[in-house]
Design a protein around this motif. Structure first.
Motif, PDB file in Angstrom:
ATOM      1  N   VAL A  84      35.392  38.064  39.514  1.00 21.45           N
ATOM      2  CA  VAL A  84      33.876  38.051  40.516  1.00 21.45           C
ATOM      3  C   VAL A  84      33.318  39.048  40.639  1.00 21.45           C
ATOM      4  O   VAL A  84      32.417  39.271  39.819  1.00 21.45           O
ATOM      5  CB  VAL A  84      34.652  37.183  42.137  1.00 21.45           C
ATOM      6  N   SER A  85      33.906  40.392  40.234  1.00 23.14           N
ATOM      7  CA  SER A  85      33.180  42.212  40.118  1.00 23.14           C
ATOM      8  C   SER A  85      32.578  42.234  38.481  1.00 23.14           C
ATOM      9  O   SER A  85      31.220  42.419  38.821  1.00 23.14           O
ATOM     10  CB  SER A  85      34.130  42.906  40.267  1.00 23.14           C
ATOM     11  N   ARG A  86      33.480  41.929  37.980  1.00 26.64           N
ATOM     12  CA  ARG A  86      32.785  42.009  36.408  1.00 26.64           C
ATOM     13  C   ARG A  86      30.960  41.784  36.215  1.00 26.64           C
ATOM     14  O   ARG A  86      30.833  41.480  35.646  1.00 26.64           O
ATOM     15  CB  ARG A  86      33.546  41.539  34.965  1.00 26.64           C
ATOM     16  N   GLY A  87      31.664  39.588  36.810  1.00 26.85           N
ATOM     17  CA  GLY A  87      30.744  39.154  36.447  1.00 26.85           C
ATOM     18  C   GLY A  87      29.566  39.245  37.246  1.00 26.85           C
ATOM     19  O   GLY A  87      28.119  39.293  37.178  1.00 26.85           O
ATOM     20  N   ALA A  88      29.749  40.776  38.451  1.00 26.57           N
ATOM     21  CA  ALA A  88      28.786  40.749  39.429  1.00 26.57           C
ATOM     22  C   ALA A  88      27.666  41.853  38.811  1.00 26.57           C
ATOM     23  O   ALA A  88      26.825  43.157  39.128  1.00 26.57           O
ATOM     24  CB  ALA A  88      28.953  41.232  40.379  1.00 26.57           C
ATOM     25  N   GLY A  89      28.967  42.327  37.628  1.00 28.50           N
ATOM     26  CA  GLY A  89      29.062  43.665  36.844  1.00 28.50           C
ATOM     27  C   GLY A  89      28.920  45.333  37.895  1.00 28.50           C
ATOM     28  O   GLY A  89      28.442  46.309  37.488  1.00 28.50           O
ATOM     29  N   ARG A  90      30.217  44.838  38.933  1.00 31.19           N
ATOM     30  CA  ARG A  90      30.805  45.817  39.816  1.00 31.19           C
ATOM     31  C   ARG A  90      31.790  46.631  38.458  1.00 31.19           C
ATOM     32  O   ARG A  90      32.860  45.466  39.345  1.00 31.19           O
ATOM     33  CB  ARG A  90      30.725  45.372  41.161  1.00 31.19           C
ATOM     34  N   GLU A  91      31.819  47.019  37.503  1.00 32.05           N
ATOM     35  CA  GLU A  91      32.998  47.429  36.747  1.00 32.05           C
ATOM     36  C   GLU A  91      34.121  48.495  37.972  1.00 32.05           C
ATOM     37  O   GLU A  91      35.467  48.071  37.620  1.00 32.05           O
ATOM     38  CB  GLU A  91      32.519  48.480  35.550  1.00 32.05           C
ATOM     39  N   LEU A  92      33.420  49.585  38.106  1.00 30.29           N
ATOM     40  CA  LEU A  92      34.469  50.302  39.582  1.00 30.29           C
ATOM     41  C   LEU A  92      35.199  49.101  40.264  1.00 30.29           C
ATOM     42  O   LEU A  92      35.944  49.421  40.114  1.00 30.29           O
ATOM     43  CB  LEU A  92      33.516  51.066  39.732  1.00 30.29           C
ATOM     44  N   VAL A  93      34.584  48.580  40.904  1.00 31.52           N
ATOM     45  CA  VAL A  93      35.524  47.693  41.753  1.00 31.52           C
ATOM     46  C   VAL A  93      36.516  46.421  41.181  1.00 31.52           C
ATOM     47  O   VAL A  93      37.347  46.753  41.413  1.00 31.52           O
ATOM     48  CB  VAL A  93      34.438  46.612  42.479  1.00 31.52           C
ATOM     49  N   ALA A  94      36.287  46.149  40.035  1.00 28.93           N
ATOM     50  CA  ALA A  94      36.350  45.453  38.736  1.00 28.93           C
ATOM     51  C   ALA A  94      37.585  46.223  38.664  1.00 28.93           C
ATOM     52  O   ALA A  94      39.142  45.659  38.603  1.00 28.93           O
ATOM     53  CB  ALA A  94      35.994  44.584  37.889  1.00 28.93           C
ATOM     54  N   GLU A  95      38.080  47.495  38.760  1.00 29.68           N
ATOM     55  CA  GLU A  95      39.182  47.967  38.574  1.00 29.68           C
ATOM     56  C   GLU A  95      40.246  48.475  38.915  1.00 29.68           C
ATOM     57  O   GLU A  95      41.144  48.118  38.672  1.00 29.68           O
ATOM     58  CB  GLU A  95      38.582  49.240  37.661  1.00 29.68           C
ATOM     59  N   ARG A  96      39.149  48.568  40.479  1.00 33.52           N
ATOM     60  CA  ARG A  96      40.154  48.534  41.610  1.00 33.52           C
ATOM     61  C   ARG A  96      41.013  47.543  42.058  1.00 33.52           C
ATOM     62  O   ARG A  96      42.242  47.594  41.875  1.00 33.52           O
ATOM     63  CB  ARG A  96      39.625  48.775  42.753  1.00 33.52           C
ATOM     64  N   TYR A  97      40.076  46.127  41.237  1.00 34.75           N
ATOM     65  CA  TYR A  97      41.212  45.127  42.020  1.00 34.75           C
ATOM     66  C   TYR A  97      42.314  44.945  40.431  1.00 34.75           C
ATOM     67  O   TYR A  97      43.262  44.366  40.882  1.00 34.75           O
ATOM     68  CB  TYR A  97      40.111  44.138  40.974  1.00 34.75           C
ATOM     69  N   VAL A  98      41.646  45.390  39.676  1.00 34.13           N
ATOM     70  CA  VAL A  98      43.433  45.132  38.240  1.00 34.13           C
ATOM     71  C   VAL A  98      44.616  46.421  38.739  1.00 34.13           C
ATOM     72  O   VAL A  98      44.605  45.798  38.431  1.00 34.13           O
ATOM     73  CB  VAL A  98      42.367  46.199  36.445  1.00 34.13           C
ATOM     74  N   ARG A  99      43.615  47.338  39.324  1.00 35.50           N
ATOM     75  CA  ARG A  99      45.223  47.818  39.450  1.00 35.50           C
ATOM     76  C   ARG A  99      45.870  47.580  40.705  1.00 35.50           C
ATOM     77  O   ARG A  99      47.054  47.079  40.504  1.00 35.50           O
ATOM     78  CB  ARG A  99      44.535  49.514  40.386  1.00 35.50           C
TER      79      ARG A  99
END
Length: 334
Positions: free
Chosen positions: A292-307
């Motif tokens: 969802v975060s990557r689809g919205a262009g929020r890469e930093l948020v996506a990385e937090r979810y990855v961790r």
């Protein structure tokens, strides 16, 4: 006074042992026999019918108010303690002991209090240590203790526990217990009066009966407070001195040390499976939010979810391996 009451306790592996015992009892046995076998609370028990087919004595489910008749076998019913009171059998839905109702200790204590030296206690196959405290009460009141040889028992835990804590009169294979009871039953009981019943015995017998709620408040008086909690109700446990370590909560649930350890192991295992499910769900949600975060262009948020996903998966993997190899049961001895 004669030895005219035989109380028998069994658990795991106990049905076959009971069948062999009653098969060897004579049809004119000059004693009543009361049996407790640990069983699930729901439904009915086929044990009376099994024992009736196995030996010559009339066998029936214990009824409230039933007179104790010689040459008869009475079997405790599911979800009810059976106690000896005022010369008759009483059924009770008092507090469980070691998670059981019926419980062996409950029957044995009540028989010891009511009938003293006329009682013969018998412990057969079973796990853990229910029956030890009850057998100690029988001995303290002048009764006899008979134990199945642990080497002969399918589950030796209960016989071994009694042998460790109580001065037992007879230890022998189950096929020899019936003939022994036939010889002992009807003999004159010790004419010497036993010591007066202890305050602990009086209180514990009272607590096991439905109409004795007032006795619950006496439990702290017969023991010492602990930091342990009851697996049944989460109440504080009081440590009660006696043969082996025993505990009761303030509403009456009773536990031996072994049974309490086993119950704690089960509680811990359930909690760990809940934690594993929560970690799996957290990892799944984090994985979804990465997309969802990557689809919205929020890469930093996506990385937090990855961790967060990686951390949850790693923790779940450790916990899953521990549970699947039986770690909780190994460490608690359950």
């Amino acid at each position: 006074m004669r030895k005219d009451l035989v109380v028998v306790g069994a658990s795991a592996g106990g049905v076959e042992a009971l069948r062999q015992l009653v098969a060897a009892l004579p049809r004119d046995l000059p004693a009543a026999v009361v049996v407790v076998l640990h069983m699930p609370a729901g439904g009915s028990s086929a044990l009376p019918a099994i024992l009736a087919r196995s030996g010559p004595l009339p066998t029936a489910t214990a009824q409230d108010g039933a007179d104790l008749r010689n040459a008869h076998v009475y079997v405790a019913r599911p979800d009810h303690h059976v106690v000896v009171q005022d010369g008759v059998l009483r059924l009770s839905r008092g507090p469980t002991e070691n998670g059981h109702r019926p419980a062996i200790n409950t029957l044995f204590r009540s028989a010891a209090l009511a009938r003293g030296s006329s009682v013969i206690g018998v412990i057969l196959s079973g796990a853990l240590d229910d029956g030890t405290a009850g057998m100690a009460a029988i001995k303290s009141r002048g009764g006899l203790a008979v134990v199945q040889d642990p080497a002969d028992a399918i589950y030796p835990g209960m016989p071994e526990s009694v042998l460790q804590h109580v001065e037992v009169d007879h230890v022998l294979p189950v096929v020899r217990i019936g003939p022994l009871l036939a010889r002992l039953a009807g003999q004159h009981a010790d004419a010497i009066a036993p010591e007066p019943a202890s305050d602990t015995l009086l209180t514990e017998v009272a607590v096991s009966q439905d109409d004795s709620g007032a006795a619950y408040g006496d439990i702290p008086r017969i023991g010492s407070p602990t930091n342990f909690t009851c697996p049944d109700c989460s109440g504080s446990l009081v440590e009660i001195p006696g043969e082996g370590v025993q505990y009761r909560c303030l509403v009456g649930h009773a536990w031996t040390a072994d049974a309490l350890m086993d119950a704690y192991g089960g509680t811990l295992e359930r909690a760990m499976w809940t934690a594993l499910r929560t970690l799996d769900e957290k990892a799944s949600l984090a994985h979804r939010m990465v997309g969802v975060s990557r689809g919205a262009g929020r890469e930093l948020v996506a990385e937090r979810y990855v961790r967060q996903e990686e951390e949850a998966l790693a923790a779940a993997d450790v916990l899953r391996k521990y549970l699947l190899r039986g770690g909780v049961r190994e460490e608690t001895g359950a």
